[in-house]
Write a protein that holds these residues in place. Structure first.
Motif, PDB file in Angstrom:
ATOM      1  N   PRO A 102       0.841  -1.267  -0.080  1.00  0.00           N
ATOM      2  CA  PRO A 102       0.054   0.103  -0.119  1.00  0.00           C
ATOM      3  C   PRO A 102       0.853   1.272   0.179  1.00  0.00           C
ATOM      4  O   PRO A 102       0.424   2.277  -0.658  1.00  0.00           O
ATOM      5  N   VAL A 103       2.071   1.284   0.591  1.00  0.00           N
ATOM      6  CA  VAL A 103       2.903   2.433   0.670  1.00  0.00           C
ATOM      7  C   VAL A 103       3.246   2.865  -0.749  1.00  0.00           C
ATOM      8  O   VAL A 103       3.319   3.795  -1.243  1.00  0.00           O
ATOM      9  N   LEU A 104       3.809   1.780  -1.493  1.00  0.00           N
ATOM     10  CA  LEU A 104       4.261   1.925  -3.033  1.00  0.00           C
ATOM     11  C   LEU A 104       2.919   2.489  -3.887  1.00  0.00           C
ATOM     12  O   LEU A 104       3.172   2.949  -4.841  1.00  0.00           O
ATOM     13  N   ALA A 105       1.817   1.709  -3.617  1.00  0.00           N
ATOM     14  CA  ALA A 105       0.705   2.026  -4.433  1.00  0.00           C
ATOM     15  C   ALA A 105       0.506   3.357  -4.457  1.00  0.00           C
ATOM     16  O   ALA A 105      -0.074   4.089  -5.353  1.00  0.00           O
ATOM     17  N   LYS A 106       0.393   4.158  -3.165  1.00  0.00           N
ATOM     18  CA  LYS A 106       0.205   5.279  -2.921  1.00  0.00           C
ATOM     19  C   LYS A 106       1.199   6.218  -3.762  1.00  0.00           C
ATOM     20  O   LYS A 106       0.884   7.241  -4.538  1.00  0.00           O
ATOM     21  N   VAL A 107       2.412   5.966  -3.657  1.00  0.00           N
ATOM     22  CA  VAL A 107       3.448   6.749  -4.159  1.00  0.00           C
ATOM     23  C   VAL A 107       3.583   6.470  -5.736  1.00  0.00           C
ATOM     24  O   VAL A 107       3.576   7.635  -6.388  1.00  0.00           O
ATOM     25  N   ALA A 108       3.021   5.495  -6.185  1.00  0.00           N
ATOM     26  CA  ALA A 108       2.694   5.169  -7.753  1.00  0.00           C
ATOM     27  C   ALA A 108       1.845   6.337  -8.343  1.00  0.00           C
ATOM     28  O   ALA A 108       1.953   6.919  -9.434  1.00  0.00           O
ATOM     29  N   ILE A 109       0.754   6.243  -7.434  1.00  0.00           N
ATOM     30  CA  ILE A 109      -0.266   7.309  -8.034  1.00  0.00           C
ATOM     31  C   ILE A 109      -0.060   8.745  -7.833  1.00  0.00           C
ATOM     32  O   ILE A 109      -0.527   9.701  -8.543  1.00  0.00           O
TER      33      ILE A 109
END
Length: 133
Positions: A102-109
């Motif tokens: 979830p941390v990387l998912a947020k960063v990707a967006i």
């Protein structure tokens, strides 16, 4: 000559970058706290975080970057934010559901949401789209 013009436009974005960066920190820390401390689902945590960070960015960006703050523009921005929040939160939730942390998912967006908010704020506050500054 064109390189100088581009550098000037990027330099002009510095205030917005600082304001939006602070809004993102509010967004991101709220998101992480809701996920890890309160065990809120990713989609809901993303919605709350984005709304908090966007509200902060709107208030300060209209004061320091864009001209013409008004209550009508505030409500238009809120409507835009609610609509795009669903899109970004859905994207974050899909990435997390697909196995991305979830941390990387947020960063990707983040780059997409950051730039679309910048474009919309330029149009809303100044009647023009500010592609790079």
């Amino acid at each position: 000559m064109q390189l100088n013009a581009l550098l000037l436009k990027i330099w002009a974005m510095r205030h917005y970058t600082l304001i939006a960066g602070t809004g993102w920190l509010i967004d991101y820390s709220s998101y992480l706290a809701l996920i890890h401390l309160a065990h809120v689902p990713v989609f809901i945590a993303a919605n709350v975080g984005i709304l908090l960070g966007s509200a902060f960015a709107y208030v300060f960006a209209t004061r320091y970057v864009f001209s013409g703050a008004s209550w009508m523009k505030w409500w238009i921005f809120i409507a835009f934010t609610f609509a795009t929040t669903e899109i970004w939160s859905g994207g974050i939730a899909l990435l997390a559901h697909a196995g991305l942390w979830p941390v990387l998912a947020k960063v990707a967006i983040t780059p997409l949401s950051f730039y679309t908010n910048y474009l919309f704020m330029g149009w809303l506050q100044e009647g023009r789209i500010r592609w790079l500054g």
